[in-house]
Structure formats: structure tokens, C-alpha cells
Design an enzyme around this catalytic site. Structure first.
Site, PDB file in Angstrom:
ATOM      1  N   SER A 116       0.817  -1.221   0.000  1.00 31.90           N
ATOM      2  CA  SER A 116       0.000   0.000   0.000  1.00 31.90           C
ATOM      3  C   SER A 116       0.846   1.264   0.000  1.00 31.90           C
ATOM      4  O   SER A 116       0.376   2.328  -0.435  1.00 31.90           O
ATOM      5  CB  SER A 116      -0.929   0.005   1.223  1.00 31.90           C
ATOM      6  OG  SER A 116      -0.172   0.034   2.426  1.00 31.90           O
ATOM      7  N   CYS A 138       3.961   1.361  -1.432  1.00 36.90           N
ATOM      8  CA  CYS A 138       5.007   1.170  -2.441  1.00 36.90           C
ATOM      9  C   CYS A 138       4.637   1.872  -3.742  1.00 36.90           C
ATOM     10  O   CYS A 138       3.496   1.783  -4.203  1.00 36.90           O
ATOM     11  CB  CYS A 138       5.209  -0.321  -2.693  1.00 36.90           C
ATOM     12  SG  CYS A 138       6.583  -0.676  -3.800  1.00 36.90           S
ATOM     13  N   ARG A 169       5.206   4.013   6.955  1.00 36.70           N
ATOM     14  CA  ARG A 169       5.951   4.442   5.774  1.00 36.70           C
ATOM     15  C   ARG A 169       6.617   3.251   5.095  1.00 36.70           C
ATOM     16  O   ARG A 169       6.966   2.252   5.735  1.00 36.70           O
ATOM     17  CB  ARG A 169       7.015   5.475   6.144  1.00 36.70           C
ATOM     18  CG  ARG A 169       8.171   4.965   6.991  1.00 36.70           C
ATOM     19  CD  ARG A 169       9.101   6.102   7.369  1.00 36.70           C
ATOM     20  NE  ARG A 169      10.279   5.636   8.110  1.00 36.70           N
ATOM     21  CZ  ARG A 169      11.194   6.436   8.625  1.00 36.70           C
ATOM     22  NH1 ARG A 169      11.055   7.751   8.503  1.00 36.70           N
ATOM     23  NH2 ARG A 169      12.250   5.954   9.266  1.00 36.70           N
ATOM     24  N   GLY A 170       6.782   3.381   3.794  1.00 33.27           N
ATOM     25  CA  GLY A 170       7.482   2.357   3.042  1.00 33.27           C
ATOM     26  C   GLY A 170       8.976   2.435   3.280  1.00 33.27           C
ATOM     27  O   GLY A 170       9.518   3.511   3.562  1.00 33.27           O
ATOM     28  N   ARG A 226      18.312  -1.442  -0.049  1.00 39.40           N
ATOM     29  CA  ARG A 226      17.198  -2.302  -0.469  1.00 39.40           C
ATOM     30  C   ARG A 226      16.797  -1.985  -1.903  1.00 39.40           C
ATOM     31  O   ARG A 226      16.305  -2.844  -2.630  1.00 39.40           O
ATOM     32  CB  ARG A 226      16.010  -2.111   0.476  1.00 39.40           C
ATOM     33  CG  ARG A 226      14.899  -3.123   0.277  1.00 39.40           C
ATOM     34  CD  ARG A 226      13.743  -2.896   1.250  1.00 39.40           C
ATOM     35  NE  ARG A 226      12.862  -4.050   1.286  1.00 39.40           N
ATOM     36  CZ  ARG A 226      11.898  -4.275   0.411  1.00 39.40           C
ATOM     37  NH1 ARG A 226      11.689  -3.410  -0.578  1.00 39.40           N
ATOM     38  NH2 ARG A 226      11.133  -5.356   0.500  1.00 39.40           N
ATOM     39  N   GLU A 238      10.894   5.002  -3.727  1.00 37.71           N
ATOM     40  CA  GLU A 238       9.925   4.071  -4.291  1.00 37.71           C
ATOM     41  C   GLU A 238       8.872   3.727  -3.244  1.00 37.71           C
ATOM     42  O   GLU A 238       8.345   2.611  -3.207  1.00 37.71           O
ATOM     43  CB  GLU A 238      10.628   2.810  -4.802  1.00 37.71           C
ATOM     44  CG  GLU A 238      11.522   3.075  -6.005  1.00 37.71           C
ATOM     45  CD  GLU A 238      12.159   1.819  -6.573  1.00 37.71           C
ATOM     46  OE1 GLU A 238      11.557   0.730  -6.429  1.00 37.71           O
ATOM     47  OE2 GLU A 238      13.247   1.921  -7.163  1.00 37.71           O
ATOM     48  N   SER A 290     -19.300  -7.444  -4.269  1.00 36.30           N
ATOM     49  CA  SER A 290     -18.664  -8.172  -3.167  1.00 36.30           C
ATOM     50  C   SER A 290     -18.586  -7.335  -1.898  1.00 36.30           C
ATOM     51  O   SER A 290     -18.649  -7.864  -0.787  1.00 36.30           O
ATOM     52  CB  SER A 290     -17.250  -8.612  -3.577  1.00 36.30           C
ATOM     53  OG  SER A 290     -17.284  -9.464  -4.698  1.00 36.30           O
TER      54      SER A 290
END
Length: 494
Positions: A306, A308, A389-390, A406, A421, A476
């Protein structure tokens, strides 16, 4: 050459098809494999992110039956300390208890208790040439409260009339000794009086509270930790192994790279028994190469998280359901477990990921909102949120031990030199982790009941998907109604 290979799907594109069932949800078994040699009692893994997994969350998740991977945006010593904290939280027998020598001071005992969050320390003679430690006494926090001077020797206040037990004692007998003598710690010695271990009443009680906890062969909670591909990575691995880590994850955004393959091989060469997770990948070729390098499990997911932005910034990735399916075909050839990392919003997504071929799922946002996560708590417009946070965000990459490697980016003193990113944000607070896990596993068990399967293996082998339209997805979700009270396992903000 056809540039468009095939259509790729993610969780919202499909539904599991219900089947005849004589299985009730409560009869299902959700035990699964994390790696070649490690089993988990629930197939849930917390992400190695600095707003998700440190010792507190890793402890809570391991007690629930899963496992936490402690992030690497920490100094080597601090990450090792976090792992040690998990390993010492609950033990059958503590094999190498923290101890003090006879010439230590009361202040030394106070410092040690604070640093390791413990309430009692065995006192021993200085070791023999063979490294044996002759037990002389024990000092507890109650003893410390009875003294005025912290400069005195520990021998002036320690208890010397000890209740001990010999090696090989079982926990039921140990509990009986603790109860009869009204003590909290039972020291384990050999025939010569040398210290061999420690059993605490608190640990015995913890075992009863969480019978499904994920533990190693010594009765300690399992813990994982992330490492990268920097020059000091092997020093980090050395410290983690010394702290008792069960599994390390070589954690990068692109696991199918030579640097990752080399690092996996290097770790396995030095520590052949250490379990190594490698990732992240999205193709069967990547799985094949990582397994050849020595990986004990492979992590699947390029850009589904979520927080990224890899798929937008780089234009690269693979919708998660298809990535799992493609990778599972290759992993099945060598019986290597897959970890589906990212894209999980609801418990139904967990069921879909496992049915697609994963053995466990790694989640960040789902756990980031829990009380045990290290993210900052934020009060906004009367509601509680947690910072999330990413690891590809500017903030995470700019930390002293940041995650720039990374994403294969060099360390820089200037944030503008990074190409992020990931993003930084906040998510609603969710309360205690065990309550979140209860809902997630309840949803998974419900899915297994609908599909008529009792185990995760059957879920992978005996289920089918149907592809749905955008109208099917709308149908759904709750529709044509205003939600006045959110359910604990469903939120429109997920």
C-alpha cells in the site's frame, strides 16, 4: 517477438469458488511452513519495516503463532538486542542466562536488569579454563530494594541458600518445585554445581497462556531479522546469529539480482544451518536462481504494498496473485516455501494468496496500526492513527542505517539524491495485535470451511478461482447502504 506476455491478476480480480464441505471452520488447521525447516502455527509474518516490526510486535506475533522479521534500519548492536529480547521473553529453559560475577557491584546488577528487562540474575565465580560457571547465589529486584548503597558488592545482598534442580528436569516438575518453595526462579546446575540454565515461573505461565506460540526446540519464541547487501552485512549476520536469530531475510526490492544471489550464498556458506529467506521476486526464473543460491524460502512481491510506488516510479512489477501462481509452479519443484509479501487488505486476501500457492503471507499495513508496532501514534480530528511508511520512502532511506541498499541506491547525506519508491502516511489505529490476528485467522478458517479443505496444503491443491468484473467487485463489498458501525474485520479505509 510478442511484448505482451499474458494478462496478470491480483486479489480483487478473483474469488475462490465454494465447494461441497463437511469441514467446519473450527476444525481447520492453519499450521504452515515458513522455510525448509521452520514451521509456523499461523501463516502470518510481519514485514521488516521500521514502522511495523521491532521486538514488541515480534513477541506478540510469535506468541500468537506467527513470526516477526525485525527491520534493519537499526545499528547492528540494536538489531541484535531486539532479537535477543524476543528470544529471552519466553523460554522453556534459559540455557545461557545473563549472570554476574562475585566482584560485581549492586549498580552493575541494576544496570543489567534495566538493560535486559529482567528481575533476577544468577551470581557465579569467574569461569574455569573450560568456561564453566560455579553458581554462588542469585540477586533479585527485591534484594536491590533492601539496600541503600549501589557501590557495595553484589555478594552482600545476594541469596545464597538456593533452591536448584539438575539438568534434564521437565517443566511440570519444575513448576511443582517453584510452587512448593514459593519462588519465581529455579536455577539449573550439573553434578558439580556449575550453572547450566534457568527456569522462571513467568515463562511457565506464558506457555499456558499461549499454547500455539511459535517456538524453537529450546522453547524460545522464534524471531527473524532483515539484512541487506551492504559491505557490513556479514557483521550484522554474525551479531544476529549470536543473539539467537532463527531466520534472516535478505531483503531487497529486486531479489533476482547478482548481489542478492551472492549474499545468500555467502550467508549459507558460513552458516549452513541458518534459515535464509530471499526476495523480493515475481518470476519463476528468480525463484529457481535463489533456490540454487541456497535460499530456504522465497519472498514474492514487486510493488503490491500500500505504501510502495515501484510500479509507478519504475513501471516494473507484477500483479500479486499472478506473481504467486507463477512462482509457486517453480517452488513446487524443489519444495521451497513461498512468502506472499504485500497487497493484503482483508482476511480474504490471505486465503486467496495461500490458495494461489503461497505458504505464508507477509503484511505491513495490517500490523502497522496495532498497539505493538513502533510507529508513532497520531491524534487527528479526534481519531487515533499510527505512522506508516514504506522502506523505499525518503524518510526510511535517509536514516543512519537506512534502507537505500534495499533499492540498490548509494548512501547520501542529501535526501534529494535518493529516488524514492515509497511514501509516508498514517493508518487508523487498530488496537492489540492479538485481536487483529484473531479476525485474520477467523476469516482464513471461514474460507477453508467454504472450500471444504482442512489444511493449508489442501487449500493450495483443491481450490479454484473465478475471475470477476468491476461490477462483481462492487457487489462483493457492502453496497446500497450507509455503514453506521464498522465491523472489526472490515473497513472502507483498508
Amino acid at each position: 517477438m510478442d511484448k505482451i506476455l499474458y494478462d496478470a491478476l491480483t486479489f480483487d480480480d478473483v474469488l475462490l469458488v465454494p465447494a461441497y464441505s463437511n469441514v467446519l471452520p473450527k476444525e481447520t488447521v492453519v499450521k504452515s511452513r515458513l522455510t525448509r525447516q521452520i514451521e509456523v502455527n499461523i501463516p502470518l509474518v510481519s514485514a521488516a519495516m521500521d514502522t511495523v516490526t521491532e521486538a514488541e510486535l515480534a513477541i506478540a506475533l510469535a506468541r500468537a503463532g506467527g513470526i516477526g522479521i525485525i527491520h534493519k534500519n537499526l545499528s547492528i548492536d540494536e538489531q541484535a538486542r531486539q532479537v535477543a529480547k524476543v528470544k529471552r521473553f519466553e523460554s522453556g529453559i534459559i540455557r545461557n542466562p545473563i549472570h554476574l560475577f562475585e566482584d560485581a557491584t549492586i549498580q552493575d546488577a541494576i544496570d543489567l536488569m534495566i538493560r535486559h528487562s529482567i528481575s533476577g540474575i544468577p551470581v557465579v565465580e569467574h569461569p574455569t579454563p573450560e568456561g564453566c560457571l560455579l553458581l554462588k547465589g542469585i540477586v533479585t529486584n527485591r534484594d536491590l530494594r533492601m539496600t541503600a548503597s549501589s557501590d557495595e558488592k553484589i555478594t552482600t545482598i545476594m541469596t545464597t541458600n538456593l533452591v536448584t534442580a539438575k539438568e534434564g528436569i521437565d517443566l511440570l516438575t519444575a513448576e511443582d518445585i517453584l510452587m512448593r518453595n514459593k519462588i519465581e526462579k529455579l536455577l539449573i546446575i550439573d553434578d558439580n554445581g556449575y550453572l547450566k540454565g534457568l527456569i522462571t515461573f513467568k515463562d511457565i505461565q506464558k506457555r499456558k497462556q499461549c499454547p500455539d506460540a511459535c517456538k524453537d526446540s529450546q522453547g524460545r519464541l522464534r524471531a527473524g531479522a532483515a539484512v541487506g547487501i551492504r559491505a557490513n552485512t556479514m557483521s550484522r549476520v554474525d551479531a544476529l546469529v549470536a543473539a539467537g536469530v532463527d531466520v534472516v531475510a535478505v531483503d531487497t526490492a529486486h531479489g533476482h539480482s547478482q548481489a542478492v544471489l551472492d549474499m545468500v550464498a555467502t550467508i549459507k556458506q558460513k552458516y549452513p544451518e541458518l534459515q535464509v529467506i530471499a526476495g523480493n521476486v515475481a518470476t519463476p526464473e528468480a525463484v529457481r536462481d535463489l533456490v540454487k543460491a541456497g535460499a530456504d524460502a522465497v519472498k514474492v512481491g514487486i510493488g503490491p504494498g500500500s505504501i510502495c510506488t515501484t510500479r509507478i516510479v519504475a513501471g516494473v512489477g507484477m500483479p500479486q496473485l499472478t506473481a504467486i501462481m507463477k512462482c509457486a509452479e517453480e517452488a513446487k519443484k524443489t519444495d521451497i516455501p513461498l512468502i506472499a509479501d504485500g497487497g493484503i487488505k482483508y482476511s480474504g486476501d490471505i486465503a486467496k494468496a495461500l490458495a494461489a500457492g503461497a505458504d505464508s503471507v507477509m503484511m505491513g499495513s495490517v500490523f502497522a496500526g496495532t498497539d505493538e508496532s513502533p510507529g508513532e501514534t497520531i491524534l487527528y480530528e479526534g481519531r487515533r492513527f499510527k505512522a506508516y511508511r514504506g522502506m523505499g520512502s525518503l524518510g526510511a532511506m535517509s536514516e543512519p542505517e537506512g534502507s537505500s541498499d534495499r533499492y540498490f541506491q548509494d548512501v547520501s547525506a542529501e535526501t534529494k539524491k535518493y529516488v524514492p519508491e515509497g511514501i509516508e502516511g498514517r493508518i487508523p489505529a487498530k488496537g492489540k495485535l492479538d485481536e487483529v490476528v484473531y479476525q485474520l485467522i477467523g476469516g482464513l478458517k471461514s474460507a477453508m470451511g467454504y472450500c471444504g479443505v482442512r489444511t493449508i496444503t489442501e487449500l493450495k491443491e483443491n481450490t479454484r478461482f473465478v475471475r470477476i468484473t468491476s461490477a462483481g467487485l462492487r457487489e462483493s463489498h457492502p453496497h446500497d447502504v450507509m455503514i453506521t458501525k464498522e465491523a472489526p474485520n472490515y473497513s472502507t479505509s483498508a
